[in-house]
Enzyme design. Structure first.
Site, PDB file in Angstrom:
ATOM      1  N   ILE A  31      41.209  41.168  41.823  1.00 34.25           N
ATOM      2  CA  ILE A  31      42.207  42.145  42.291  1.00 34.25           C
ATOM      3  C   ILE A  31      41.630  43.058  43.389  1.00 34.25           C
ATOM      4  O   ILE A  31      42.377  43.679  44.153  1.00 34.25           O
ATOM      5  CB  ILE A  31      42.730  42.969  41.092  1.00 34.25           C
ATOM      6  CG1 ILE A  31      44.120  43.500  41.366  1.00 34.25           C
ATOM      7  CG2 ILE A  31      41.771  44.085  40.712  1.00 34.25           C
ATOM      8  CD1 ILE A  31      44.820  43.986  40.110  1.00 34.25           C
ATOM      9  N   ASN A  86      27.089  39.480  37.737  1.00 32.09           N
ATOM     10  CA  ASN A  86      26.443  40.750  37.395  1.00 32.09           C
ATOM     11  C   ASN A  86      26.248  40.789  35.879  1.00 32.09           C
ATOM     12  O   ASN A  86      27.200  40.531  35.127  1.00 32.09           O
ATOM     13  CB  ASN A  86      27.323  41.921  37.833  1.00 32.09           C
ATOM     14  CG  ASN A  86      27.543  41.949  39.343  1.00 32.09           C
ATOM     15  OD1 ASN A  86      26.659  41.570  40.102  1.00 32.09           O
ATOM     16  ND2 ASN A  86      28.720  42.369  39.776  1.00 32.09           N
ATOM     17  N   HIS A  99      31.382  36.739  33.972  1.00 34.37           N
ATOM     18  CA  HIS A  99      32.207  36.074  34.995  1.00 34.37           C
ATOM     19  C   HIS A  99      31.403  35.877  36.263  1.00 34.37           C
ATOM     20  O   HIS A  99      30.572  36.701  36.613  1.00 34.37           O
ATOM     21  CB  HIS A  99      33.465  36.905  35.293  1.00 34.37           C
ATOM     22  CG  HIS A  99      33.185  38.332  35.611  1.00 34.37           C
ATOM     23  ND1 HIS A  99      32.927  39.289  34.641  1.00 34.37           N
ATOM     24  CD2 HIS A  99      33.056  38.980  36.795  1.00 34.37           C
ATOM     25  CE1 HIS A  99      32.685  40.454  35.214  1.00 34.37           C
ATOM     26  NE2 HIS A  99      32.744  40.299  36.531  1.00 34.37           N
TER      27      HIS A  99
HETATM   28  P1  5GP Z   1      31.965  43.158  37.740  1.00 33.40           P
HETATM   29  O1  5GP Z   1      31.749  44.465  38.445  1.00 33.40           O
HETATM   30  O2  5GP Z   1      32.095  43.341  36.244  1.00 33.40           O
HETATM   31  O3  5GP Z   1      30.970  42.096  38.112  1.00 33.40           O
HETATM   32  O4  5GP Z   1      33.323  42.607  38.307  1.00 33.40           O
HETATM   33  C1  5GP Z   1      34.582  42.926  37.777  1.00 33.40           C
HETATM   34  C2  5GP Z   1      35.585  42.433  38.769  1.00 33.40           C
HETATM   35  O5  5GP Z   1      36.830  42.341  38.113  1.00 33.40           O
HETATM   36  C3  5GP Z   1      35.795  43.377  39.959  1.00 33.40           C
HETATM   37  O6  5GP Z   1      35.523  42.685  41.166  1.00 33.40           O
HETATM   38  C4  5GP Z   1      37.244  43.809  39.850  1.00 33.40           C
HETATM   39  O7  5GP Z   1      37.885  43.894  41.091  1.00 33.40           O
HETATM   40  C5  5GP Z   1      37.857  42.724  38.977  1.00 33.40           C
HETATM   41  N1  5GP Z   1      38.947  43.174  38.115  1.00 33.40           N
HETATM   42  C6  5GP Z   1      38.919  44.232  37.262  1.00 33.40           C
HETATM   43  N2  5GP Z   1      40.090  44.331  36.607  1.00 33.40           N
HETATM   44  C7  5GP Z   1      40.873  43.309  37.057  1.00 33.40           C
HETATM   45  C8  5GP Z   1      42.201  42.887  36.738  1.00 33.40           C
HETATM   46  O8  5GP Z   1      42.905  43.471  35.924  1.00 33.40           O
HETATM   47  N3  5GP Z   1      42.659  41.798  37.384  1.00 33.40           N
HETATM   48  C9  5GP Z   1      41.913  41.122  38.310  1.00 33.40           C
HETATM   49  N4  5GP Z   1      42.463  40.044  38.898  1.00 33.40           N
HETATM   50  N5  5GP Z   1      40.655  41.479  38.618  1.00 33.40           N
HETATM   51  C10 5GP Z   1      40.138  42.566  38.006  1.00 33.40           C
END
Ligand code: 5GP
Ligand code: ZN
Length: 132
Positions: A31, A86, A99
């Site tokens: 997103i 991460n 992820h």
């Molecule tokens: P992290 O920082 O944990 O490696 O990445 C989390 C990712 O999830 C971020 O890039 C953020 O934009 C994405 N994200 C968080 N909440 C949502 C959501 O509700 N929907 C989508 N499609 N992406 C999300």
């Protein structure tokens, strides 16, 4: 897991732009994309991070990561991809369902990682002493 936003996305309780799905893995558009097409790929099973994962649960996810990277290169098309995961808050993990980020890159897009440091013989030997 009940409170996990990504588990809710996988179950369809929260909408997502699904890119692909297999029996074990799910891929959808981030997103907050770092580039056009930025996709997240994750196991359907709730696994917090790589430290707590059974490698067997990761193999099918990596299969899908690779398929999507190839698909992006051909269909977006893009010139390259960055693939990163991460693990832990110190590493920037904000959603605690592991992820992979697949970030399409385009020639001349100008995005740069911070400049590389340097590695001395002493540092290398100290680190290898801990890791081996
Ligand atoms: P992290 O920082 O944990 O490696 O990445 C989390 C990712 O999830 C971020 O890039 C953020 O934009 C994405 N994200 C968080 N909440 C949502 C959501 O509700 N929907 C989508 N499609 N992406 C999300
Ligand atoms: Zn989850």
């Amino acid at each position: 897991m009940e409170d996990c936003i990504f588990c809710k996305i996988i179950k369809g309780e929260i909408p997502s732009y699904k890119v692909a799905e297999t029996g074990e893995a799910y891929a959808f558009l981030d997103i907050g994309p770092l580039s056009a097409g930025h996709t997240l790929v994750l196991p359907k099973k709730h696994i917090r991070n790589i430290f707590e994962a059974d490698p067997k649960d990761l193999y099918p996810v990596l299969d899908l990561v690779q398929k999507i990277a190839v698909l992006m290169k051909e269909k977006l098309p893009c010139d390259g991809v960055n693939i990163l995961i991460n693990n832990g808050e110190a590493a920037g993990q904000s959603v605690h369902h592991c992820h992979w980020h697949i970030i399409p890159r385009f020639s001349g897009d100008g995005y740069k990682f911070p400049p590389a440091g340097s590695l001395s013989k002493e540092q290398a030997e100290e680190i290898l002493g801990k890791l081996k």
